[in-house]
Write an enzyme that holds these catalytic residues in place. Structure first.
Site, short mmCIF file in Angstrom:
data_model
loop_
_atom_site.label_atom_id
_atom_site.label_comp_id
_atom_site.label_asym_id
_atom_site.label_seq_id
_atom_site.Cartn_x
_atom_site.Cartn_y
_atom_site.Cartn_z
N TYR A 13 0.79 -1.23 0.06
CA TYR A 13 0.22 0.03 -0.04
C TYR A 13 0.70 1.19 -0.08
CZ TYR A 13 -4.89 -2.03 0.86
OH TYR A 13 -5.89 -2.34 0.72
N LYS A 38 3.23 -15.10 2.16
CA LYS A 38 3.29 -16.03 0.72
C LYS A 38 5.19 -16.21 0.96
CE LYS A 38 1.35 -17.24 -2.49
NZ LYS A 38 0.74 -18.29 -2.82
N ASP A 58 -2.91 -17.94 0.68
CA ASP A 58 -4.06 -18.49 -0.36
C ASP A 58 -4.55 -19.66 0.49
OD1 ASP A 58 -1.64 -19.97 -0.49
OD2 ASP A 58 -1.79 -20.42 -2.57
N ASP A 102 -6.43 -6.94 4.00
CA ASP A 102 -7.59 -6.26 3.13
C ASP A 102 -8.48 -7.57 2.69
OD1 ASP A 102 -9.04 -4.13 2.00
OD2 ASP A 102 -8.15 -4.73 0.11
N ASP A 137 -12.29 -9.03 4.53
CA ASP A 137 -13.61 -8.95 3.74
C ASP A 137 -14.25 -10.34 3.63
OD1 ASP A 137 -13.66 -6.44 3.38
OD2 ASP A 137 -14.08 -6.75 1.17
C1 IPM Z 1 -10.48 -1.15 3.71
C2 IPM Z 1 -10.55 -0.65 2.46
C3 IPM Z 1 -9.64 0.27 2.21
C4 IPM Z 1 -8.38 -0.40 1.92
C5 IPM Z 1 -9.78 1.29 0.91
C6 IPM Z 1 -11.03 2.03 0.86
C7 IPM Z 1 -8.54 2.24 0.56
O1 IPM Z 1 -10.81 -1.54 1.29
O2 IPM Z 1 -10.53 -0.63 4.62
O3 IPM Z 1 -10.33 -2.57 3.78
O4 IPM Z 1 -8.19 -1.05 0.99
O5 IPM Z 1 -7.63 -0.36 2.92
MG MG Z 2 -11.00 -3.68 2.20
#
Ligand code: IPM
Ligand code: MG
Length: 369
Positions: A145, A196, A229, A253, A257
């Protein structure tokens, strides 16, 4: 009742459903001020696309300094299609990344909890997810990032090349691993570290540093290394094998999710981003719901405010030293769910659909009891 010193909380509602859900958080903070003699000083400002529209930048210096001086920042969400075509430095997301990086919020705690009232909302079988309680610790200020060099540049053959760099230093890995081990000690005492290491040197270093910290200081915690993975696959196959997962910025990230969606409760999950302790023992911090700005439902008064409200509860717990108040707020949320109130995103048969505002009010009514 004890009177505590005035503490600044900065609300940054942002874009999309951000302002709607943060309005409910604000009501709750005001309730604590009034009824528990707390003395939070609330400030509110623009961030993301909303700040760009007014000031031409996703975060002004003024707001950034306010964030620096606050005890806790509570952010709604940033971004939306309206700002998709802006140049990189002006995109709403840059505000979030700047806050993370410059407040040095290196540890992002993302719980994935399957609320018992919502077991049926998961796309996985109830027996796989019921009782699920994972804590993902995502490194938040390093890795691909922020690594340099980065950019898009023309190359000889007339093509362009997109470049990002994935880097980690030993100390960056160690400090986030330490947070994960400390959290595990208060939970089920188990850490899974994901990288990884089979293809990336930075992944190999990650594994070695986590292993060495474990041997030096955390032998009593169970540690497992897992390729990222494989972790993605194991999260779907048998998520209850995990307690705390620690991983880098990008894998974190993605895996967070995935873990959040397992629970069927995306609208319910909070997060905390924490920095190092300063010399007075205080930490900088920012709290935000896991969900995004959801522009498709913005303004319709149907957004679920619970993730933001539970983010404030994490702020009470991790920044403001108010465990009891955090427990009360968590319980109020549980009670409202037990009473069958649901916003549209978590609605199921036989439950009562309520608006964002009604959900907020119901939680306050439970606090009142
Ligand atoms: C998160 C989001 C952010 C990230 C974006 C909005 C920049 O997806 O907080 O997970 O990628 O970190
Ligand atoms: Mg995210």
């Amino acid at each position: 009742m004890i009177k505590v010193k005035k503490r600044k909380i900065l609300l940054l509602p942002g874009d999309g459903i951000g302002p709607e859900v943060i309005t409910e958080v604000k009501k709750i903070i005001e309730w604590f001020n009034k009824n528990k003699s707390l003395d939070f000083e609330i400030d509110e400002d623009l961030v993301g696309g909303a700040a760009y529209d007014k000031h031409g930048t996703p975060i002004t210096d003024e707001v950034f300094y306010k964030a620096l001086e606050s005890e806790a920042v509570i952010l709604g969400a940033v971004g939306g299609p309206k700002w998709d075509d802006l140049e990189f430095s002006k995109k709403p997301e840059r505000a979030l990344l700047k806050l993370r990086k410059e407040l040095k919020l290196f540890a992002n705690l993302r719980p994935a909890i399957c609320f018992k009232q919502l077991v049926e909302a998961s796309s996985l079988k109830p027996e796989i997810v019921s009782g699920l309680d994972i804590m993902i610790v995502r490194e938040l200020t390093g890795g691909i990032y922020f690594g340099e060099p980065r950019g898009i540049k023309p190359i000889d053959n007339g093509e362009r090349k997109g470049i990002n760099t994935h880097t980690y230093t030993s100390s960056e890995i160690e400090r986030v691993a330490r947070i994960a081990f400390d959290l595990a000690k208060k939970r089920k005492n188990k850490v899974t570290s994901c990288e990884k290491s089979n293809v990336m040197e930075a992944g190999q270093l990650w594994k070695e540093e986590v292993q060495s910290l474990h041997e030096k200081e955390y032998k009593e915690v169970e540690l497992k290394h897992m390729l990222a993975d494989n972790c993605a696959m194991q999260l779907l196959r048998n998520p209850k094998q995990f307690d705390v997962i620690v991983t880098d910025n990008l894998f974190g990230d993605i895996l967070s999710d995935e873990a959040a969606m397992l629970t069927g409760s995306l609208g319910l999950l909070p997060s905390a981003s924490l920095g190092a302790k300063d010399k007075n023992g205080n930490i900088r911090s920012m709290y935000e719901p896991i969900h995004g700005s959801a522009p498709d439902i913005a303004g319709k008064r149907i957004a679920n405010p619970i993730a933001s409200i539970l983010s404030f509860s994490m702020a009470l717990r991790y920044s403001l030293n108010l465990e009891k108040e955090a427990d009360d707020l968590d319980n109020a949320v549980q009670n409202v769910l037990d009473d069958g109130l649901r916003t549209k995103d978590i609605l199921s048969k036989g439950k009562k659909e309520v608006s964002t505002e009604t959900m907020g009010n119901a939680i306050i009514a439970c606090l009142q009891k």
